[in-house]
Design a protein around this motif. Structure first.
Motif, PDB file in Angstrom:
ATOM      1  N   ALA A 151       0.950 -12.247  15.559  1.00  0.00           N
ATOM      2  CA  ALA A 151       1.914 -12.313  14.257  1.00  0.00           C
ATOM      3  C   ALA A 151       1.841 -10.668  13.305  1.00  0.00           C
ATOM      4  N   ARG A 152       0.862 -10.228  13.978  1.00  0.00           N
ATOM      5  CA  ARG A 152       0.549  -8.599  13.193  1.00  0.00           C
ATOM      6  C   ARG A 152       1.514  -7.654  13.953  1.00  0.00           C
ATOM      7  N   PHE A 153       2.125  -8.035  15.124  1.00  0.00           N
ATOM      8  CA  PHE A 153       2.892  -7.027  15.722  1.00  0.00           C
ATOM      9  C   PHE A 153       4.387  -6.766  15.093  1.00  0.00           C
ATOM     10  N   GLU A 154       4.887  -5.603  15.296  1.00  0.00           N
ATOM     11  CA  GLU A 154       6.113  -5.486  14.807  1.00  0.00           C
ATOM     12  C   GLU A 154       6.968  -4.998  15.836  1.00  0.00           C
ATOM     13  N   ARG A 155       8.356  -5.775  16.124  1.00  0.00           N
ATOM     14  CA  ARG A 155       9.213  -5.637  17.155  1.00  0.00           C
ATOM     15  C   ARG A 155      10.013  -4.464  16.750  1.00  0.00           C
ATOM     16  N   VAL A 156      10.127  -3.561  17.855  1.00  0.00           N
ATOM     17  CA  VAL A 156      11.199  -2.382  17.778  1.00  0.00           C
ATOM     18  C   VAL A 156      11.889  -2.264  19.159  1.00  0.00           C
ATOM     19  N   HIS A 157      13.263  -1.721  18.760  1.00  0.00           N
ATOM     20  CA  HIS A 157      14.161  -1.612  19.774  1.00  0.00           C
ATOM     21  C   HIS A 157      14.297  -0.532  20.123  1.00  0.00           C
ATOM     22  N   VAL A 158      14.558   0.032  21.518  1.00  0.00           N
ATOM     23  CA  VAL A 158      15.046   1.443  22.032  1.00  0.00           C
ATOM     24  C   VAL A 158      16.371   1.716  21.446  1.00  0.00           C
ATOM     25  N   ASP A 159      16.573   2.718  21.101  1.00  0.00           N
ATOM     26  CA  ASP A 159      17.822   3.273  20.463  1.00  0.00           C
ATOM     27  C   ASP A 159      18.200   4.623  21.396  1.00  0.00           C
ATOM     28  N   PHE A 160      18.773   4.396  22.252  1.00  0.00           N
ATOM     29  CA  PHE A 160      19.070   5.622  23.439  1.00  0.00           C
ATOM     30  C   PHE A 160      19.794   6.519  22.707  1.00  0.00           C
ATOM     31  N   ALA A 161      20.832   6.492  21.806  1.00  0.00           N
ATOM     32  CA  ALA A 161      21.584   7.242  21.138  1.00  0.00           C
ATOM     33  C   ALA A 161      20.645   8.030  19.987  1.00  0.00           C
ATOM     34  N   SER A 162      19.582   7.673  19.764  1.00  0.00           N
ATOM     35  CA  SER A 162      18.803   8.540  18.949  1.00  0.00           C
ATOM     36  C   SER A 162      18.029   9.535  19.652  1.00  0.00           C
ATOM     37  N   GLN A 163      17.869   9.552  21.108  1.00  0.00           N
ATOM     38  CA  GLN A 163      17.133  10.418  21.853  1.00  0.00           C
ATOM     39  C   GLN A 163      17.880  10.354  23.089  1.00  0.00           C
ATOM     40  N   PRO A 164      19.067  10.704  23.465  1.00  0.00           N
ATOM     41  CA  PRO A 164      19.677  10.563  24.636  1.00  0.00           C
ATOM     42  C   PRO A 164      18.824  11.614  25.737  1.00  0.00           C
ATOM     43  N   GLY A 177      17.976  12.262  30.305  1.00  0.00           N
ATOM     44  CA  GLY A 177      18.693  12.120  31.590  1.00  0.00           C
ATOM     45  C   GLY A 177      19.724  13.112  32.205  1.00  0.00           C
ATOM     46  N   ARG A 178      20.010  13.002  33.338  1.00  0.00           N
ATOM     47  CA  ARG A 178      21.239  13.855  33.805  1.00  0.00           C
ATOM     48  C   ARG A 178      22.658  13.142  33.524  1.00  0.00           C
ATOM     49  N   GLU A 179      22.697  11.930  33.150  1.00  0.00           N
ATOM     50  CA  GLU A 179      24.120  11.454  32.778  1.00  0.00           C
ATOM     51  C   GLU A 179      23.687   9.921  32.048  1.00  0.00           C
ATOM     52  N   ASN A 180      24.586   9.475  31.298  1.00  0.00           N
ATOM     53  CA  ASN A 180      24.550   8.589  30.345  1.00  0.00           C
ATOM     54  C   ASN A 180      25.436   7.150  30.588  1.00  0.00           C
ATOM     55  N   SER A 181      25.737   7.064  31.859  1.00  0.00           N
ATOM     56  CA  SER A 181      26.485   5.843  32.106  1.00  0.00           C
ATOM     57  C   SER A 181      25.569   4.637  31.902  1.00  0.00           C
ATOM     58  N   GLN A 182      26.340   3.417  31.843  1.00  0.00           N
ATOM     59  CA  GLN A 182      25.365   2.290  31.459  1.00  0.00           C
ATOM     60  C   GLN A 182      24.476   2.138  32.658  1.00  0.00           C
ATOM     61  N   LYS A 183      24.558   2.637  33.670  1.00  0.00           N
ATOM     62  CA  LYS A 183      23.586   2.475  34.974  1.00  0.00           C
ATOM     63  C   LYS A 183      22.460   3.311  34.988  1.00  0.00           C
ATOM     64  N   ALA A 184      22.518   4.275  34.113  1.00  0.00           N
ATOM     65  CA  ALA A 184      21.567   5.568  34.164  1.00  0.00           C
ATOM     66  C   ALA A 184      20.290   4.974  33.841  1.00  0.00           C
ATOM     67  N   ILE A 185      19.155   5.447  34.357  1.00  0.00           N
ATOM     68  CA  ILE A 185      17.724   4.828  34.466  1.00  0.00           C
ATOM     69  C   ILE A 185      17.090   4.738  32.799  1.00  0.00           C
ATOM     70  N   TYR A 186      17.565   5.858  32.030  1.00  0.00           N
ATOM     71  CA  TYR A 186      17.013   6.015  30.714  1.00  0.00           C
ATOM     72  C   TYR A 186      18.149   5.291  29.748  1.00  0.00           C
ATOM     73  N   ARG A 187      19.141   5.360  29.908  1.00  0.00           N
ATOM     74  CA  ARG A 187      20.260   4.366  29.183  1.00  0.00           C
ATOM     75  C   ARG A 187      19.914   3.087  29.307  1.00  0.00           C
ATOM     76  N   SER A 188      19.462   2.628  30.488  1.00  0.00           N
ATOM     77  CA  SER A 188      19.195   1.203  30.758  1.00  0.00           C
ATOM     78  C   SER A 188      18.170   0.608  29.693  1.00  0.00           C
ATOM     79  N   GLN A 189      17.363   1.602  29.274  1.00  0.00           N
ATOM     80  CA  GLN A 189      16.455   1.196  28.555  1.00  0.00           C
ATOM     81  C   GLN A 189      16.948   0.836  26.838  1.00  0.00           C
ATOM     82  N   ASP A 190      18.229   1.081  26.590  1.00  0.00           N
ATOM     83  CA  ASP A 190      18.762   0.876  25.419  1.00  0.00           C
ATOM     84  C   ASP A 190      18.538  -0.594  24.974  1.00  0.00           C
ATOM     85  N   GLY A 191      17.985  -0.788  23.698  1.00  0.00           N
ATOM     86  CA  GLY A 191      18.151  -2.265  23.395  1.00  0.00           C
ATOM     87  C   GLY A 191      16.874  -2.960  23.867  1.00  0.00           C
ATOM     88  N   LYS A 192      16.150  -2.397  24.680  1.00  0.00           N
ATOM     89  CA  LYS A 192      14.859  -2.964  25.118  1.00  0.00           C
ATOM     90  C   LYS A 192      13.732  -3.216  23.988  1.00  0.00           C
TER      91      LYS A 192
END
Length: 905
Positions: free
Chosen positions: A671-684, A686-701
Motif C-alpha cells: 500500500a506504500r507504493f505509488e503507481r507511475v505510468h511511462v509517458d513516451f511523449a515526455s522522453q522520446p 529510439g530510431r523510430e517511433n511507430s507503435q511497434k518500436a521497442i521504446y514506444r512499446s513501453q508507453d503506458g506501462k
C-alpha cells in the motif's frame, strides 16, 4: 577598413583599385553600431567578436629585409612551383577553397588561403543575429582556435615543402589581424628598402596569382583539416591533425591546458610587442578578476609585473624591468583576455554567458547580493556559495591544480561536517573524497566518543560497493594511530568457518534465521567444529595487534552498502558482533546489546539511485498482491528459495528479479507504493517511433515506486559520495519529495583545468547489444593492455572486461587503455527511467543516465587518475550517437567526445 559601410563598393576593379587597404576575418558588428551615439573606442574588441560567416582567411607573410629574400619568395609563384605544391596538398581537404597572393606594396607578399567553415557545429554559420550575439564568446573562442589550426596547417606545409628564407610573421596567426586587400591602393609612409621607392609613393596591392574554387567537385577530398565536431575546449595547437590519416584523431602527449594557455598568451604578447619580455608566467582568477603575471627577464624568480581586472596596460614593477608602455594584445583588458583564453583552452565551459567571471563571483554590488539572498535558507545559500566558489580558474599545471582542488575539497567538507543531517557530495573521479574524509571522520569520531556518557558505542563508518573495496580502504586508512575494523556479516564468518572445517554450509536450513541464539544452537548440534571455530573468531574479533579492544568509537568501521543499509533493522549481526555477547544470554539482554551498537555517521561511497527505491513492474506488483507476505515470513530460508525458484519457472513476472530482491519485496506493505505510468511523449527515444518500436512499446506501462526506509529509519546520518550528477539529482529529489528530510548538496564537480578531458569517439556498427561481445573480443585480443567497459558482455566479464555497474568504485585500471562501449539501453530500463521522471520530477533521465555511465567510465584513467601513455576510447553506433551526442555535451561536461576515423584496436 572602414566605419562607413554604406560607402563600400559592391565590386573592386583592378584598374581602379580601392583606398581600403585592409580587410579582416568576419566579425560581429558591435551593439549600437548604427546609432548616433556609437563610440568605436568603447565597443567590444574585435577578438571577442570573431564569428563564423561560413569562411575565413588565413594569411602568411614573410617580412623581408633583403631584396634577395623577397625575390626568392616571388619565385614560389611560378607554374608548378612551391605554391602549386602547397595548394595541391591542401586540396586533399574538403574545407579548403583556394588562395590569392597579394603584393603588400613594400617588402612582402600576403599569401591569403581561404577555408570553408560552414560545416562547424559548435559555431553554426547560419545562426540568427540574436543567437549569434548571445553566443558571441563561444564563436570567438571556436573561430580563434579554428583559425589557429588552419594557420598551423599552412605554415607546416610551407616549412616542409619550401625553404622560407625568413620565417612567417607570427603576428599573422591572429584571427583579428588585418590583411592586405587585393587591388588596394597603398601610400608608402616610409621609403621602400626593397623596391627603392620614396615615401609618399602610391603603390597598388597587386594580385599576383589566384586560384579560388567556387564549386566543389563531388569527387573532392573526404577529409577535413578541422572536423565538424571541433570544439573550443582544451585546444592544443601542436596537434597537427592535417598531416596524415594516421595523425588525425591520434593521441597526443599529456599537455596541461593551463601551460598551453600561458604559452599561447606569451606568443600573442611577443607578436604584439616584438620583444620577448615582459613574458607571461601565469594567469589566474583571484577574487573575481583575472590577474596576469609577467617575468621582466629570464632570471626574474619573483615576477611582480602584472595586469589585472579591467586594465589594458601592464603595471611594470621590479628590478631590471623593460622600459616603455606595454598594452595587452588586441587592446583587451586582463579580464577579457583571461576569459577568452580560458574558453579557448577549455579551462571553463563554453556557455552563452557574458563573462567567465559569473562562474566564480557575483558581479552584483554587496547590498544587491544581500537582497538577492533574502528569504533563502542558510543551507540553500551555502550550497550556492560552495558551487560558485569551488572552481579554481588559472593556468596552473595539472599537478598543482590537483593539490589546490584537494585543499578546497577538505575545506568545504570540513565545514559541512558541522551540519546536522545528511549530505551528498558530487565531484570528479579520483579527487580524493574518501581520503579527505578519513581525517575528518577520525576527528569527528574522537569528539563524539569524548562527549557521550551513556553505554552506547557510536561508530563512524565507511560503506563501499563490495567487501573487497572495504578491505582495501581499511588497509589504506589504518596506521599506527588510526584503527580500522572490517565489518563482515555473521553469515560470511559462518561460510569461512565451514570452509576451514571442511563441511558443507547449511545456511538455508535454519528455522529461525534472524535469531542468533537459535542459529548458534543449531550449529552447535549439527556442526560442533564449525561452532567452535565461530566462537574462537568471535572472542578475538575486536582485539587489535597490541591486545587492546577495537570496540570503541574511535575505531572506524569499513563495510558494504548492504550491511550499512540493513543495520537499522538487523538483530543477528548487531548482537553477535558485540564483544559482550554470550550464547547463553536471554532475549532481553540481546536487545540491550543491539541498542548499544550504533552507526553514528556513514560515508556511503558511490551510491546507486536504485538503492533508495523499490521499483516493481505492474506484473510483479500483481504477483506480490496475490501472495501473502505473512505466509512468506513463516517459511525457512530454504523453503523460501525453493518456493521462489519453483515460481520463477512458470511465472514471467519473476523473469528479471533475483531471489534477494524478491524476498525483500515479500516483506513489504504494498500500500506504500505509488503507481507511475511511462509517458513516451515526455522522453522520446529510439530510431523510430511507430507503435511497434521497442521504446514506444513501453508507453503506458506501469511501475510501482516505493522509497526504501533505511535513510530515515534511525538516528544515523549519511554522507553520500558520488561522481554522477544524475545520481545526485535523483537523491536530492527523493529527499525533498518523498523522505521529507534535509539533505545538504555540495556540487563540487566544476573543475576547470582538469576537465573536460578529450576522448576519441569511434563509430562502429558492432556497438550493439547483438554484437557487443564480438567487438569486446576484438579489443581485448588486440592488446593485453586493453580493457573494456560495456553491458551485455556475458562470459567475457572478468578482470579485463566489466559492466558499467561492475567498474564503479574500481581504481585498478589507471595504467590500462580503457575502451567504453555505449549501446542502446534495454527497453525496460528505458521504461523505469521514463517513469522515474514522473515520480521525482527529474528531467532528461534517459540522457542523464547515459551521461552518468560515460562520466564514470571515462574517469577510470583520466582526470586526476591520468597517467602518461594511457588512452580512453569511446565506441558507439552512429544511430545511438545521433540520439544522445548533442545532449551528452550538456550533461557530461567533464567529457569532450571527438569523432575519430581511427579504430585504435
Amino acid at each position: 577598413m572602414t566605419e562607413d559601410f554604406g560607402s563600400l563598393p559592391e565590386r573592386i576593379r583592378a584598374d581602379e583599385g580601392t583606398p581600403l587597404c585592409f580587410f579582416g576575418n568576419p566579425l560581429q558588428l558591435p551593439q549600437g553600431w548604427d546609432g548616433p551615439s556609437f563610440d568605436i573606442e568603447v565597443a567590444e574588441r574585435p577578438t571577442l567578436r570573431a564569428t563564423n560567416a561560413g569562411f575565413l582567411v588565413v594569411t602568411l607573410e614573410h617580412d623581408c629585409k633583403e631584396r634577395a629574400h623577397f625575390e626568392h619568395i616571388c619565385e614560389w609563384l611560378v607554374s608548378n612551383g612551391p605554391l602549386t605544391r602547397i595548394d595541391h596538398e591542401l586540396r586533399k581537404y574538403r574545407d579548403y577553397d583556394g588562395y590569392s597572393v597579394v603584393f603588400a606594396g613594400n617588402r612582402s607578399l600576403h599569401f591569403h588561403f581561404v577555408f570553408n567553415t560552414q560545416h562547424l557545429l559548435e559555431a553554426p554559420h547560419d545562426q540568427s543575429r540574436h543567437e549569434r550575439w548571445q553566443y558571441r564568446h563561444v564563436h570567438a573562442a571556436v573561430m580563434s582556435n579554428v583559425h589557429q589550426v588552419y594557420w598551423n596547417a599552412v605554415v607546416d606545409l610551407t616549412d616542409r615543402l619550401v625553404d622560407p628564407p625568413v620565417p612567417a610573421d607570427k603576428s599573422s596567426n591572429s584571427y583579428a589581424q588585418l590583411k592586405r586587400t587585393p587591388w588596394g591602393n597603398r601610400t608608402l609612409n616610409t621609403e621602400s628598402e626593397i623596391l627603392g621607392l620614396p615615401a609618399g609613393t602610391l603603390v597598388p596591392q597587386l594580385v599576383l596569382v589566384e586560384n579560388i574554387r567556387t564549386r566543389r567537385s563531388a569527387k573532392g577530398g573526404g577529409k577535413f583539416i578541422v572536423e565538424p565536431e571541433f570544439r573550443a575546449s582544451h585546444y592544443i595547437k601542436d596537434r597537427k591533425q592535417y598531416r596524415s590519416d594516421a595523425a588525425v584523431g591520434s593521441e597526443t602527449e599529456d599537455i596541461s591546458a593551463g601551460n598551453e594557455m600561458v604559452n599561447e598568451f606569451g606568443e600573442m604578447c611577443q607578436a604584439t610587442w616584438a620583444a620577448p619580455f615582459p613574458k607571461p608566467v601565469s594567469l589566474a582568477m583571484e577574487r573575481g578578476e583575472w590577474v596576469l603575471r609577467f617575468q621582466n627577464h629570464p632570471m626574474d624568480r619573483r615576477p611582480s609585473t602584472v595586469a589585472r581586472g579591467d586594465h589594458t596596460t601592464l603595471l611594470i614593477q621590479g628590478q631590471d624591468a623593460p622600459v616603455g608602455t606595454f598594452r595587452l594584445p588586441g587592446e583587451l583588458t586582463a579580464n577579457e583576455i583571461g576569459d577568452h583564453l580560458a574558453r579557448r583552452f577549455g579551462i571553463v565551459p563554453n556557455l552563452p554567458t557574458p563573462s567567465v567571471q559569473q562562474f566564480c563571483a557575483s558581479e552584483l554590488p554587496y547590498f544587491d547580493r544581500l537582497r538577492a539572498r533574502a528569504g533563502k535558507a542558510f543551507k540553500e545559500t551555502y550550497e550556492e556559495t560552495v558551487t560558485r566558489t569551488f572552481p579554481h580558474i588559472s593556468s596552473s599545471p595539472i599537478p598543482e591544480l590537483q593539490g589546490i582542488y584537494r585543499q578546497k575539497l577538505f575545506h568545504y567538507l570540513n565545514n559541512a561536517m558541522f551540519f546536522k543531517g545528511d549530505m551528498i557530495c558530487t565531484s570528479g573521479e579520483g579527487i580524493g573524497k574518501t581520503t579527505v574524509l578519513f581525517n575528518l571522520m577520525q576527528h569527528a569520531a574522537l569528539d563524539t566518543a569524548m562527549l557521550q556518557v551513556d553505554r552506547k558505542v557510536r561508530f563512524f563508518v565507511f560503506a563501499f560497493r563490495s567487501r573487497a573495496q572495504a578491505e582495501e580502504k581499511a588497509l589504506e586508512y589504518a596506521t599506527k594511530v588510526r584503527r580500522a575494523f572490517v565489518l563482515k556479516t555473521f553469515w560470511a564468518y559462518y561460510q569461512d568457518a565451514c570452509s576451514k572445517c571442511g563441511v558443507a554450509s547449511m545456511q538455508d536450513d535454519f528455522k529461525e534465521r534472524s535469531n542468533i541464539l537459535s542459529v548458534l544452537k543449531q550449529i552447535a548440534c549439527s556442526q560442533p567444529a564449525v561452532y567452535e571455530e565461530l566462537e574462537r573468531v568471535r572472542r578475538s574479533l575486536w582485539l587489535a595487534d597490541d591486545g587492546t579492544s577495537l570496540f570503541t568509537g574511535t575505531t572506524l568501521i569499513f563495510t558494504t552498502h548492504a550491511t550499512a543499509t540493513s543495520w537499522y533493522r538487523t538483530h543477528l549481526n548487531r548482537t553477535w558482533h558485540h564483544p559482550r555477547f554470550n550464547p547463553q544470554m536471554e532475549p532481553d539482554e540481546l536487545e540491550e546489546l543491539r541498542g548499544e551498537f550504533l552507526f553514528e555517521k556513514v560515508v556511503f561511497d558511490e551510491p546507486e539511485w536504485e538503492e533508495f527505491a523499490h521499483i516493481p513492474t505492474d506484473e510483479l506488483h500483481r504477483h506480490l498482491s496475490a501472495h501473502s507476505r505473512w505466509r512468506w515470513q513463516n517459511l525457512s530460508a530454504r523453503e523460501r528459495k525453493e518456493s521462489f525458484y519453483r515460481m520463477k519457472q512458470s511465472d514471467s513476472a519473476l523473469a528479471t528479479i533475483d531471489y534477494e530482491d524478491y524476498s525483500e519485496l515479500r516483506f513489504l506493505d504494498l500500500a506504500r507504493f505509488e503507481r507511475v505510468h511511462v509517458d513516451f511523449a515526455s522522453q522520446p527515444f529510439g530510431r523510430e517511433n511507430s507503435q511497434k518500436a521497442i521504446y514506444r512499446s513501453q508507453d503506458g506501462k506501469s511501475f510501482y515506486f516505493g522509497p526504501k526506509g533505511w535513510p530515515t529509519a534511525d538516528t544515523t546520518s549519511w554522507i553520500f559520495l558520488t561522481t554522477e550528477s544524475f545520481t545526485t539529482d535523483v537523491i536530492v529529489a527523493l529527499y525533498k519529495l518523498k523522505l521529507g528530510r534535509p539533505l545538504l548538496s555540495l556540487r563540487l564537480d566544476n573543475l576547470p583545468g582538469i576537465y573536460p578531458v578529450a576522448v576519441p569517439l569511434v563509430k562502429s556498427p558492432k556497438a550493439s547489444a547483438r554484437r557487443v561481445q564480438e567487438l569486446a573480443s576484438e579489443v581485448l585480443i588486440s592488446s593485453n593492455r586493453n580493457v573494456v567497459i560495456a553491458d551485455g558482455l556475458g562470459s567475457l566479464k572478468g578482470e579485463r572486461a566489466r559492466t558499467f555497474q561492475g567498474m564503479k568504485g574500481y581504481n585498478g585500471w589507471a595504467d590500462e587503455d580503457v575502451y567504453i562501449v555505449l549501446t542502446y539501453i534495454h527497453p525496460e530500463r528505458y521504461g523505469r527511467l521514463n517513469a522515474l521522471r514522473q515520480w521525482l520530477q527529474v528531467d532528461d533521465t534517459v540522457i542523464k543516465y547515459y551521461a552518468a555511465q560515460l562520466s564514470q567510465a571515462v574517469g577510470r584513467n583520466t582526470g586526476f587518475r591520468k597517467r602518461p601513455g594511457t588512452r580512453t576510447v569511446v565506441v558507439a553506433s552512429a544511430g545511438l550517437l545521433r540520439l544522445i551526442q548533442t545532449k551528452l555535451a550538456l550533461f557530461a561536461p567533464r567529457v569532450r567526445l571527438e569523432v575519430s576515423p581511427e579504430a585504435f584496436w
